[in-house]
Every structure is written in C-alpha cells, then in structure tokens.
Scaffold this active site. Structure first.
Site, short mmCIF file in Angstrom:
data_model
loop_
_atom_site.label_atom_id
_atom_site.label_comp_id
_atom_site.label_asym_id
_atom_site.label_seq_id
_atom_site.Cartn_x
_atom_site.Cartn_y
_atom_site.Cartn_z
CG LEU A 25 -95.64 -42.16 18.71
CD1 LEU A 25 -96.16 -41.64 17.37
CD2 LEU A 25 -94.68 -41.16 19.33
CG HIS A 65 -95.57 -38.97 21.99
ND1 HIS A 65 -95.69 -40.20 22.60
CD2 HIS A 65 -94.33 -38.52 22.30
CE1 HIS A 65 -94.58 -40.48 23.25
NE2 HIS A 65 -93.74 -39.49 23.09
CD GLN A 121 -82.64 -38.66 24.17
OE1 GLN A 121 -82.53 -38.06 23.11
NE2 GLN A 121 -83.72 -38.55 24.94
N GLY A 146 -92.60 -31.01 25.00
CA GLY A 146 -93.53 -31.07 26.13
C GLY A 146 -92.93 -30.50 27.41
CE LYS A 199 -93.25 -37.57 31.71
NZ LYS A 199 -92.05 -37.94 30.98
CD GLN A 253 -86.24 -33.49 25.92
OE1 GLN A 253 -85.52 -34.46 25.99
NE2 GLN A 253 -87.48 -33.55 25.48
CB SER A 284 -92.72 -44.04 25.96
OG SER A 284 -93.08 -43.05 25.04
NE ARG A 285 -87.51 -44.15 30.93
CZ ARG A 285 -86.91 -43.21 30.22
NH1 ARG A 285 -87.55 -42.10 29.93
NH2 ARG A 285 -85.66 -43.36 29.81
P1 AMP Z 1 -90.31 -38.75 24.11
O1 AMP Z 1 -90.83 -39.66 23.07
O2 AMP Z 1 -90.50 -39.24 25.50
O3 AMP Z 1 -88.90 -38.29 23.82
O4 AMP Z 1 -91.20 -37.44 24.04
C1 AMP Z 1 -91.35 -36.71 22.85
C2 AMP Z 1 -91.93 -35.36 23.16
O5 AMP Z 1 -93.21 -35.56 23.79
C3 AMP Z 1 -91.08 -34.56 24.15
O6 AMP Z 1 -91.10 -33.20 23.77
C4 AMP Z 1 -91.79 -34.76 25.46
O7 AMP Z 1 -91.60 -33.70 26.37
C5 AMP Z 1 -93.23 -34.82 25.00
N1 AMP Z 1 -94.05 -35.52 25.99
C6 AMP Z 1 -93.91 -36.79 26.45
N2 AMP Z 1 -94.81 -37.05 27.41
C7 AMP Z 1 -95.53 -35.91 27.58
C8 AMP Z 1 -96.62 -35.54 28.42
N3 AMP Z 1 -97.15 -36.38 29.29
N4 AMP Z 1 -97.12 -34.28 28.30
C9 AMP Z 1 -96.59 -33.40 27.41
N5 AMP Z 1 -95.57 -33.69 26.59
C10 AMP Z 1 -95.05 -34.92 26.67
#
Ligand code: AMP
Length: 279
Positions: free
Chosen positions: A31, A35, A59, A145, A147, A151, A184-185
């Site tokens: 996180l 997040h 996924q 998000g 971003k 998705q 996270s990457r």
């Molecule tokens: P993830 O852990 O990457 O699957 O992300 C979990 C949620 O956080 C998803 O809805 C992503 O779109 C959102 N998220 C991740 N990075 C960002 C960001 N930089 N800005 C807005 N939402 C984000």
C-alpha cells in the site's frame, strides 16, 4: 481495526453491522498513499470501510509478474491502522477460490483494446475476483482508482452485467511530486529510474493540453518521440480514446471527453498512466 482472513468471519461481522453503509476498497497490498486516498474517500462516504489485500493470481497473465509482485502485509496493516480503516480482509487463494472458477466475461471493446490487448485474460481475472468480493461483502459503494481507468470501466460494466447493487465510484489519480502516478510497482524502481519514469507524466501533460493545435496523429508522434528519447523507456501503447467506451480515436470529437492512455516498460517494470484531454 479488525482483520479477517475467512469469508465466514467477515460475513458474520457484516451481519452485525445491520443497516450501516459499507465502503469497499480492493487492493493487492504494498500500500501507498494512493490506496490510502481511496480509503479516505470511502471513510467520508460510508459508516464502515473495508480494505481487502489479495494478490489475485487470476489477473496476472505473466507468472513472473505475479512472483515479483511486492508483498508487505505488516507495513500495510500499519498504514491502514493509521488511516483509521475499520476492517481489513486478507483472504488466502483457497478462501477466494474454493472451487475452480472458469467464467468468461465479455465487456465488448473494453475486452479488446489497450490493457486487454496487451494483457490477455487480465480483465477476466479482475472481473472474477471483483464479482467474488461483491458477492462476499455486498458493499454499498466500491472505490476504484482512475489510474487504472480501463479497469474502472470494466468494473462498472461488470456491476451492470451481474445486476449488482454496488455503486462503483471512480477516484482521482494520486501522483508523486514528480508527477509519476503512484503504483506498488514503483517500489521496484531506483531513484534514477523514477526520474526517468516521471517523463511519462510530462509527455502526457503536453498531449493533454494541445488538442486545439495538434491532430491526434501529431500528438501520437510527439509522445512516441518523447518516450524514445529515454533508452530505458519502452512504449507498449499510446492511445487517445473516448472516456466512455474507451474506443481509441484517430480524429478528435467534440461531443465526448477524451483521455490519453499509455503503458510503458522500464527495466521490467510495467507502468500505466492516463490523462484527460483538455478541450
Ligand atoms: P492495486 O493494489 O494496484 O490493485 O490498486 C488498488 C486500487 O488502488 C485500484 O482501484 C487502483 O486503481 C487504485 N490505485 C492504485 N494506484 C493509484 C493511483 N496512483 N491513483 C489512484 N488510484 C490508484
């Protein structure tokens, strides 16, 4: 903050919440502040906020990406506690998929373009896990998000297809000071690589501001050349698409919004970003 790992535990907790509104934020852990920004939005709009941490194997279209995906549950729990998140759900793969799920979703254009084209099976895996979460938790609102804009569009389409009562809410992109979209990457990038990665935001910003003076072809050409200047950056795709259907465009349209989308590899780290085109 309560932490649950089984479906039975979280469902019996939810039963006790009766008529309370429930906000849900699905994450794969590792996180960061973006997040947490989703958690904060959920907390403002709901009486109970649940954050899930689940690295969904379905996924990942590349096994090495799944293996390399950062995991740090202890640090995640500290961040969620500090954000006053009410509930964390950390199921195992067996808990999420006690029997093999072999569903095939079709989201029309969304299943064909950009992320779908470059990551075959990715959105099917996302839809499978989100449907399962929606069934287990039945939240009032679910926060995703922008971003991961495609998705978000897929999740909206999924909610409609499965007649879910869950309201899907899009949340703004959260960026580092450099403009790099948080991910996270990014943990796998060195400080120097992050500086290079921030060029993606600069090139997208230029594109977003030049609808009036440039054609889509010219802006594509500009973007490709900008990315090409940095030997570390390897472009996967760049598209300008409708913000509704995500259909890629070759000519500007005046009736709908448009967004520039890109995916770029930097030393084995896949970065995606997007920016709304200013009319
Ligand atoms: P993830 O852990 O990457 O699957 O992300 C979990 C949620 O956080 C998803 O809805 C992503 O779109 C959102 N998220 C991740 N990075 C960002 C960001 N930089 N800005 C807005 N939402 C984000």
């Amino acid at each position: 903050m309560q932490v649950f790992t089984t479906v039975n535990e979280i469902q019996s907790f939810l039963k006790d919440q009766k008529e309370k509104s429930v906000g849900f934020v699905a994450t794969m852990g590792a996180l960061h502040q973006a997040h947490i920004s989703l958690i904060e939005i959920s907390k403002k709009e709901n009486e109970v906020t649940i954050c899930s941490i689940f690295v969904n194997p379905k996924q990942f279209n590349k096994k090495e990406d799944l293996v390399k995906y950062p995991r740090n549950t202890d640090a995640d729990l500290v961040k969620l506690e500090a954000a006053n998140c009410d509930v964390v759900f950390i199921p195992s793969v067996e808990e999420m998929y006690p029997t093999e799920v072999k569903k095939e979703f079709n989201f029309g254009i969304l299943s064909d373009v950009m992320e779908a084209e470059h990551r075959p099976g990715h959105f099917n895996g996302v839809a499978i896990v989100i449907e399962r979460f929606f069934v287990i938790l039945n939240p009032t609102n679910a926060y995703f998000g922008e971003k991961d804009f495609q998705q978000l569009a897929v999740v909206r389409a999924l909610a409609e297809q499965i007649n879910s009562s869950v309201k899907v809410v899009g949340c703004p992109i959260f960026r580092e000071e450099s403009g790099l979209a948080m991910s996270s990457r990014n943990e796998r990038l060195t400080a120097e690589q992050k500086v290079v990665a921030s060029q993606i935001n600069k090139a997208l910003s230029f594109v977003s501001k030049h609808k009036k003076t440039h054609s889509i072809a010219e802006l594509k050409d500009y973007f490709i050349k900008e990315i090409d200047k940095h030997s570390l950056l390897e472009l996967e795709y760049f598209e300008i698409a409708k913000d509704t259907t995500l259909e890629p465009l070759t000519d500007w349209i005046s009736t709908e919004g448009q967004i520039a989308f890109t995916a770029i590899n930097l030393s084995g780290v896949r970065l995606i970003d997007n920016m709304t085109i200013i009319n």
